[in-house]
Design a protein around this motif. Structure first.
Motif, PDB file in Angstrom:
ATOM      1  N   LEU A 317     -10.274  -4.192 -42.107  1.00 27.29           N
ATOM      2  CA  LEU A 317      -8.945  -3.765 -42.538  1.00 27.29           C
ATOM      3  C   LEU A 317      -8.484  -4.744 -43.610  1.00 27.29           C
ATOM      4  CD1 LEU A 317      -5.948  -2.714 -40.327  1.00 27.29           C
ATOM      5  CD2 LEU A 317      -5.621  -4.521 -41.985  1.00 27.29           C
ATOM      6  N   TYR A 318      -7.988  -4.208 -44.717  1.00 22.08           N
ATOM      7  CA  TYR A 318      -7.454  -5.032 -45.806  1.00 22.08           C
ATOM      8  C   TYR A 318      -5.973  -4.751 -45.958  1.00 22.08           C
ATOM      9  CZ  TYR A 318     -12.331  -5.736 -47.191  1.00 22.08           C
ATOM     10  OH  TYR A 318     -13.659  -6.068 -47.209  1.00 22.08           O
ATOM     11  N   PHE A 319      -5.193  -5.782 -46.248  1.00 18.66           N
ATOM     12  CA  PHE A 319      -3.800  -5.525 -46.641  1.00 18.66           C
ATOM     13  C   PHE A 319      -3.297  -6.611 -47.564  1.00 18.66           C
ATOM     14  CE2 PHE A 319      -3.084  -7.806 -42.554  1.00 18.66           C
ATOM     15  CZ  PHE A 319      -2.137  -8.754 -42.923  1.00 18.66           C
ATOM     16  N   CYS A 320      -2.181  -6.300 -48.229  1.00 16.28           N
ATOM     17  CA  CYS A 320      -1.570  -7.233 -49.180  1.00 16.28           C
ATOM     18  C   CYS A 320      -0.177  -7.616 -48.715  1.00 16.28           C
ATOM     19  CB  CYS A 320      -1.411  -6.568 -50.549  1.00 16.28           C
ATOM     20  SG  CYS A 320      -2.965  -6.212 -51.346  1.00 16.28           S
ATOM     21  N   ASN A 321       0.146  -8.876 -48.880  1.00 14.84           N
ATOM     22  CA  ASN A 321       1.527  -9.341 -48.742  1.00 14.84           C
ATOM     23  C   ASN A 321       2.085  -9.478 -50.164  1.00 14.84           C
ATOM     24  OD1 ASN A 321       1.870  -9.813 -45.830  1.00 14.84           O
ATOM     25  ND2 ASN A 321       0.210 -11.293 -46.108  1.00 14.84           N
ATOM     26  N   TRP A 322       2.776  -8.428 -50.597  1.00  8.32           N
ATOM     27  CA  TRP A 322       3.174  -8.353 -52.017  1.00  8.32           C
ATOM     28  C   TRP A 322       4.116  -9.488 -52.406  1.00  8.32           C
ATOM     29  CZ3 TRP A 322       7.785  -5.954 -54.547  1.00  8.32           C
ATOM     30  CH2 TRP A 322       7.601  -5.747 -55.925  1.00  8.32           C
ATOM     31  N   LEU A 323       4.966  -9.932 -51.485  1.00  6.15           N
ATOM     32  CA  LEU A 323       5.907 -11.005 -51.835  1.00  6.15           C
ATOM     33  C   LEU A 323       5.307 -12.391 -51.623  1.00  6.15           C
ATOM     34  CD1 LEU A 323       9.312  -9.535 -50.538  1.00  6.15           C
ATOM     35  CD2 LEU A 323       8.316  -9.429 -52.832  1.00  6.15           C
ATOM     36  N   HIS A 324       4.482 -12.557 -50.605  1.00 10.29           N
ATOM     37  CA  HIS A 324       3.841 -13.870 -50.413  1.00 10.29           C
ATOM     38  C   HIS A 324       2.733 -14.102 -51.440  1.00 10.29           C
ATOM     39  CE1 HIS A 324       5.055 -14.361 -45.863  1.00 10.29           C
ATOM     40  NE2 HIS A 324       6.075 -14.348 -46.691  1.00 10.29           N
ATOM     41  N   GLY A 325       1.965 -13.048 -51.728  1.00 14.73           N
ATOM     42  CA  GLY A 325       0.921 -13.184 -52.746  1.00 14.73           C
ATOM     43  C   GLY A 325      -0.500 -13.254 -52.220  1.00 14.73           C
TER      44      GLY A 325
END
Lengths: 450, 124
Positions: A317-325
């Protein structure tokens, strides 16, 4: 093993993983909200490392109008039509969230230079269905359904638009929304006769940008809906509460026998897992990203999980924390107990990776798309024009970008590729922003197996 | 045009246009060749936001603006109808106060959108 069938897509996820490497990428790019009065466009990127134009935009298909806000898109056909020789994966359906226009783009006649085939006018959709703000596109054998986030006036809950294979409006797909308050993403798993849909907010709430206070006023979603797929009716709704604020991307396992799936709760920055246990649907929180304190801001900063996806073999599973980076990779071989196996940083508001391989990153890791073999993850940096303008205002001058992350599928782990970088800050009409990506042969978020 | 009013665009060299006050400003100005940003065309997004410097506007359909943005003078041209001669700054050059990081600068209760805003305690 040669594929005996002649329809689009693949017989199974395992067969999809054996497909040839992607050589072209289609990515939408926007000028909405940038100050450049030009149409949004579909960019075609050369992803063949042996090509002279590798890692460059090789063609641009401008939409006819200004102000669409292209965002997500989907194919007219996928592996769900694999046994249908009459079908062909030929057209991308590219909605404009703000205009409600649907652009039907022919990507098969000349894959390096897609052409506009047809437009379904947003006004026509509103008149026929009282729906607006198209988002996710999935095909259901020869039919197409699109989640619509609002009514014609931009109020929730919206519903689902049903098109036939020739892109005629059939009407609303659903028979019963139950108590659904908002709409966003959806995925279906026919062997379990189930569809799961998630909740962002009404267009009049999310289109102008994100006001944190509106979450407390219940203007944003926090529920997950389990549908009787054949009856097209919501059967059960889970209230996720504080653990599930703003549940966005919905991903079932690609394995059509599996009942396991995941959703990323953007604001809570949690991953929610569901599965069927002895006939009953259950859910649990399996990943919790802690908020980070920014030295100058009064409110702790959530990761803001704006996308998740599963590898074709359902292992990662992949995900992004758009605000943390950061972009994260978890081994979900045991879906109840994900194990963090990789993490890379690019951009973000915490200042951890302003530069990647010498390139300045504006924005954070946002939309991701994985190669069918699971080894290359393409990452873009823009979320939505108004939200970009709130969190990353310098994106107006710098534009968005796309990077490629190499993924170790054996032992886990990721690293950002040094040779692949597409700078949308240097586009001919000025800095634009890129969002969702698809490949001509299907990808890890486009295909559903029956 | 009966009852026409004059719209001056301060940040485009003070260019002025005679418009019909019964029509939304976006439509009137675009018809006269002014290139402006827009999105939804029904007041639900803020792509077309402009800043009103002088004059009076009717924008009842502008549901996308919160009270802070309204107090800062923002109008949504796609649904805004002029009630008098007006002077505006248009385009993203006028958006200096439109966007705000909500974790850095949270809104006060009375700055929310009209349907959920409440007055501060001391003035109730």
């Amino acid at each position: 093993m040669p594929d005996e069938c002649c329809g689009p897509g693949y017989a199974s996820p395992a067969a999809a993983m054996q497909a040839p490497r992607e050589k072209l990428l289609y990515t939408i790019a926007i000028y909405v909200g940038t100050g450049i009065e030009k149409p949004d466009y579909l960019a075609t990127i050369d992803a063949d490392p042996d090509s002279a134009t590798y890692s460059k935009v090789i063609s641009r298909l401008e939409m006819p109008g200004i102000g669409d806000e292209l965002h997500h898109m989907g194919w007219n056909a996928c592996s769900s039509c694999h046994d249908d020789a009459e079908m062909e994966r030929k057209f991308l359906i590219v909605p404009g969230v703000r205009s409600s226009n649907l652009h039907i783009v022919d990507c098969a006649t000349d894959p390096r230079n897609p052409k506009l085939h047809k437009i379904i006018d947003g006004a026509e959709i509103k008149a026929a269905t009282n729906l607006s703000a198209p988002h996710t596109v999935h095909c259901l054998r020869s039919d197409i359904i699109i989640s619509m986030l609002g009514d014609a006036q931009g109020n929730p809950p919206g519903g689902f638009l049903h098109l036939d294979k020739d892109f005629n409006i059939l009407g609303r797909w659903e028979n019963d929304l139950g108590g659904m308050k908002f709409n966003y993403d959806f995925w279906y798993q026919p062997r379990h006769n189930v569809m799961v849909s998630s909740e962002w907010a009404g267009p009049n709430t999310f289109m102008p940008g994100f006001d944190l206070e509106e979450v407390g006023h219940l203007k944003y979603g926090r529920e997950l809906h389990f549908w009787d797929f054949e009856k097209k009716a919501v059967k059960e709704t889970f209230y996720l509460g504080e653990d599930g604020l703003v549940p966005l991307e919905v991903r079932f396992h690609h394995d059509p026998d599996s009942s396991h799936g995941f959703v990323g709760a953007a604001l809570s920055s949690n991953i929610i897992h569901w599965w069927k246990d002895d006939g009953d649907w259950k859910w649990e929180k399996v990943i919790d990203v802690s908020n980070e304190k920014h030295p100058e801001w009064p409110i702790p900063l959530p990761g803001m999980i704006t996308v998740i996806l599963l590898s074709m073999d359902d292992k990662y599973l992949y995900f992004c924390n758009w605000l943390h980076g950061d972009i994260r990779q978890y081994d979900i071989s045991d879906p109840h107990n994900p194990v963090l196996t990789g993490q890379v940083w690019m951009g973000g508001l915490l200042g951890k990776a302003p530069l990647v391989n010498g390139h300045k990153i504006t924005g954070g890791p946002q939309m991701i798309q994985l190669s069918l073999d699971g080894k290359r993850l393409y990452v873009t940096t823009s979320l939505f024009s108004t939200w970009d303008n709130q969190f990353y205002p310098e994106i107006r001058e710098n534009g968005g970008c796309m990077v490629m992350v190499n993924c170790d599928t054996e032992n886990g782990g990721m690293d950002i590729d040094e040779d692949f970088f597409v700078d949308f800050g240097k586009e001919p009409n000025g800095p634009s922003r890129c969002h969702e990506t698809r490949y001509p042969g299907g990808d890890c978020t486009s295909d559903i197996f029956l | 045009m009966t009852g026409a009013v004059t719209i001056t665009i301060a940040n485009r060299g003070g260019a002025s246009f005679l418009v019909d006050p019964k029509k939304p400003l976006l439509a009137s100005l675009e018809a006269q060749g002014v290139s402006l940003p827009y999105g939804c065309k029904y007041g639900g997004c803020i792509t077309c936001a402009a800043k009103l410097l002088h004059g009076e506007i009717d924008q009842q359909a502008a549901v996308a603006l919160n009270n802070k943005q309204l107090r800062d003078g923002y109008v949504l041209l796609c649904v805004a109808r002029p009630k008098s001669d007006c002077t505006l700054d248009v385009g993203v050059d006028s958006h200096d106060k439109l966007y705000r990081n909500p974790f850095a600068e949270p809104l006060k209760q009375d700055e929310l959108k009209a349907d959920i805003a409440t007055q501060p305690e001391e003035t109730r």
